[in-house]
Design an enzyme around this catalytic site. Sequence first.
Site, PDB file in Angstrom:
ATOM      1  N   THR A  91       9.573 -51.064  44.562  1.00  0.00           N
ATOM      2  CA  THR A  91       9.129 -50.353  45.428  1.00  0.00           C
ATOM      3  C   THR A  91       9.572 -48.308  44.617  1.00  0.00           C
ATOM      4  O   THR A  91      10.725 -48.827  43.772  1.00  0.00           O
ATOM      5  CB  THR A  91       9.946 -49.953  46.774  1.00  0.00           C
ATOM      6  OG1 THR A  91       9.096 -48.217  46.868  1.00  0.00           O
ATOM      7  CG2 THR A  91      11.006 -50.232  46.798  1.00  0.00           C
ATOM      8  N   ASP A  92       8.758 -47.917  44.410  1.00  0.00           N
ATOM      9  CA  ASP A  92       9.719 -46.616  43.199  1.00  0.00           C
ATOM     10  C   ASP A  92      10.431 -45.622  44.233  1.00  0.00           C
ATOM     11  O   ASP A  92      11.112 -45.385  44.246  1.00  0.00           O
ATOM     12  CB  ASP A  92       8.184 -45.054  44.040  1.00  0.00           C
ATOM     13  CG  ASP A  92       8.211 -44.985  45.324  1.00  0.00           C
ATOM     14  OD1 ASP A  92       8.241 -45.636  46.255  1.00  0.00           O
ATOM     15  OD2 ASP A  92       6.846 -43.843  45.378  1.00  0.00           O
ATOM     16  N   GLU A  93      10.539 -46.373  45.093  1.00  0.00           N
ATOM     17  CA  GLU A  93      11.677 -46.385  46.216  1.00  0.00           C
ATOM     18  C   GLU A  93      13.448 -46.135  45.932  1.00  0.00           C
ATOM     19  O   GLU A  93      14.647 -45.779  45.606  1.00  0.00           O
ATOM     20  CB  GLU A  93      12.133 -46.318  47.751  1.00  0.00           C
ATOM     21  CG  GLU A  93      10.785 -46.148  48.651  1.00  0.00           C
ATOM     22  CD  GLU A  93      11.443 -46.111  50.201  1.00  0.00           C
ATOM     23  OE1 GLU A  93      12.502 -46.084  50.969  1.00  0.00           O
ATOM     24  OE2 GLU A  93      10.233 -46.018  50.922  1.00  0.00           O
TER      25      GLU A  93
ATOM     26  N   TYR B 272      17.231 -50.563  52.909  1.00  0.00           N
ATOM     27  CA  TYR B 272      16.499 -50.597  51.969  1.00  0.00           C
ATOM     28  C   TYR B 272      16.286 -50.609  50.535  1.00  0.00           C
ATOM     29  O   TYR B 272      15.829 -51.623  49.730  1.00  0.00           O
ATOM     30  CB  TYR B 272      15.177 -50.411  52.701  1.00  0.00           C
ATOM     31  CG  TYR B 272      13.277 -50.520  52.254  1.00  0.00           C
ATOM     32  CD1 TYR B 272      13.297 -51.498  51.651  1.00  0.00           C
ATOM     33  CD2 TYR B 272      13.374 -49.568  51.431  1.00  0.00           C
ATOM     34  CE1 TYR B 272      12.265 -52.009  51.297  1.00  0.00           C
ATOM     35  CE2 TYR B 272      11.828 -49.381  50.761  1.00  0.00           C
ATOM     36  CZ  TYR B 272      11.138 -51.345  50.564  1.00  0.00           C
ATOM     37  OH  TYR B 272      10.396 -51.493  50.227  1.00  0.00           O
TER      38      TYR B 272
ATOM     39  N   LYS C  81      15.976 -53.408  47.414  1.00  0.00           N
ATOM     40  CA  LYS C  81      15.551 -53.515  46.360  1.00  0.00           C
ATOM     41  C   LYS C  81      15.360 -53.054  45.238  1.00  0.00           C
ATOM     42  O   LYS C  81      16.058 -53.845  43.874  1.00  0.00           O
ATOM     43  CB  LYS C  81      14.075 -52.604  46.505  1.00  0.00           C
ATOM     44  CG  LYS C  81      13.566 -52.725  48.243  1.00  0.00           C
ATOM     45  CD  LYS C  81      12.938 -54.268  48.179  1.00  0.00           C
ATOM     46  CE  LYS C  81      11.443 -54.283  47.410  1.00  0.00           C
ATOM     47  NZ  LYS C  81      10.948 -55.303  46.949  1.00  0.00           N
TER      48      LYS C  81
END
Length: 339
Positions: free
Chosen positions: A125-127, A153, A157
Site C-alpha cells: 500500500t501507499d500508506e 496497519y 504492511k
Amino acid sequence: MNIIVTGGAGFIGSNFIFHMLKEHPDYRIICLDKLTYAGNLSTLEPVMDNPNFRFVKLDICDREGVYQLFEEEHPDMVVNFAAESHVDRSIENPEVFLQTNIIGTATLMDACRKYGIKRYHQVSTDEVYGDLPLDRPDLFFTEETPIHTSSPYSSSKAGADLLVLAYHRTYGLPVTISRCSNNYGPYHFPEKLIPLMIINCLHDKPLPVYGEGLNVRDWLYVEDHCRAIDLIIHNGKVGEVYNVGGHNEMKNIDIVKLICQALGKPESLITHVTDRKGHDMRYAIDPTKIHNELGWLPETKFADGIKKTIQWYLDNEDWWQPIVSGEYQNYYEKMYKDR
Ligand code: NAD
Ligand code: TDX
C-alpha cells in the site's frame, strides 16, 4: 500456470480472481482465505463451479496447512492479498495486524522457499510512505520515498515489505511488490469510506466525516489495480517495487458530497466527528515507473468509476445487507456512537 491468491474472498482479491479467470482462462487459481469478518464466500459464488478454481479456507499463519496446500497444488506463483486492512481497527487492536500482515507473509514466503516458486507477489500500500503535506501539491510518493508509517496497519504492511525484500536479498526469492493507492469498486467492505457513505445515504443515516474532511486520498478503480498486478507478475522485474495510482486526488468531504448528490440525499446528513488518531493528511502516487516499464495506465476515470460503484451497491443489496445487519452493527456502534 497455478496461482495461489490469498485473501481472495476480500475486496481486491476477489476482483483479481475474476480478472484472472477472465483474462487467463487456462490458468488455475487457488484462493486461500481465512474468511475473517472481511472475507465473504458469497462474493466468490460466480466462480465456485469453474473447474479452474478452488477455494480453501485457511489462515496464512498456519504453517502446516500452507505447506500441505503447496504439496497438493505445486503453485507457480503466489499473490498475497491476505491482510487485516482497516486502519481504524488497527488503532483499536494492533496485534492481529502484526500476526497476519507480518507473520503470515513470512509463512507464505517460507513455503515458497521450501517448495520453489516462479514469483511471490506482495500486495502492499501507499500508506507505507506515510503522508504528504496539503500545501505541497508538487510532492508525490515514488518508489524511492522513505518508508515512514503512521498507523499500526501501515507499520505492519511496511514490516512485511521489508521482509519480502530481505527474502529476495538473503535467499534469492523471486519477489515483486506493488504499492497501490486507495481502491474503490464492487465488493468493497462497508466499513471503508466510499461504501459506508453510500449505504448510510441509502438508509438516511448520518455521514460521519472525520475532522474537517480535508484529508486527501488518491482513488483508483479496483479493476485498474488488478490489471497492474497482472502486468507486474508477468513482466515486472524480480526484486522491484512498483507504485500504482492514477493521479486522482480528492478530499474526503468532496467524495461524500458527490455521493449525496448522486443519490439525491441532502448534505445535511454530513456529520463531522472526532478525527482518526494519527490521521494521514494526503496520499499521492507517482506511477511513472509502472507506466514506463510495463505500459500501465488507469482506464477508468473517477467520474465513471464512482457512478458504476454506486450503481453496483444499488443493484447488490443482497450482498451488503447481510453484512451490515450482522456483527457489523456492534462494530459500527463501538466506532461511531460517542465519536
Ligand atoms: P479486505 O479486508 O477486503 O480483504 C482481506 C481478505 O484477507 C479477507 O478476505 C480476509 O478474510 C482475508 N484474511 C485476513 N486475514 C487472513 C489470514 N490470516 N489468512 C488468510 N486470509 C486472511 O482487504 P482489501 O481491501 O481487499 O485489501 C487487500 C490487500 O490490498 C491488503 O493487503 C491491503 O493491505 C492492500 N491494499 C488495499 C487497498 C485498499 O484501498 N483497499 C489499497 C492498497 C493496498
Ligand atoms: O467513517 C469514515 N469517515 C472518514 O472520514 C471512514 C471509514 C473514513 N473516513 C476517512 C479516513 C480517510 O481519510 O476517509 C478516508 C478513507 O478512509 P478508509 O476508507 O478507512 O481508507 P484509508 O484509511 O485511506 O485506507 C485504505 O487505503 C489504503 C485501505 O483501507 C487500506 O487497506 C489501504 O492500504
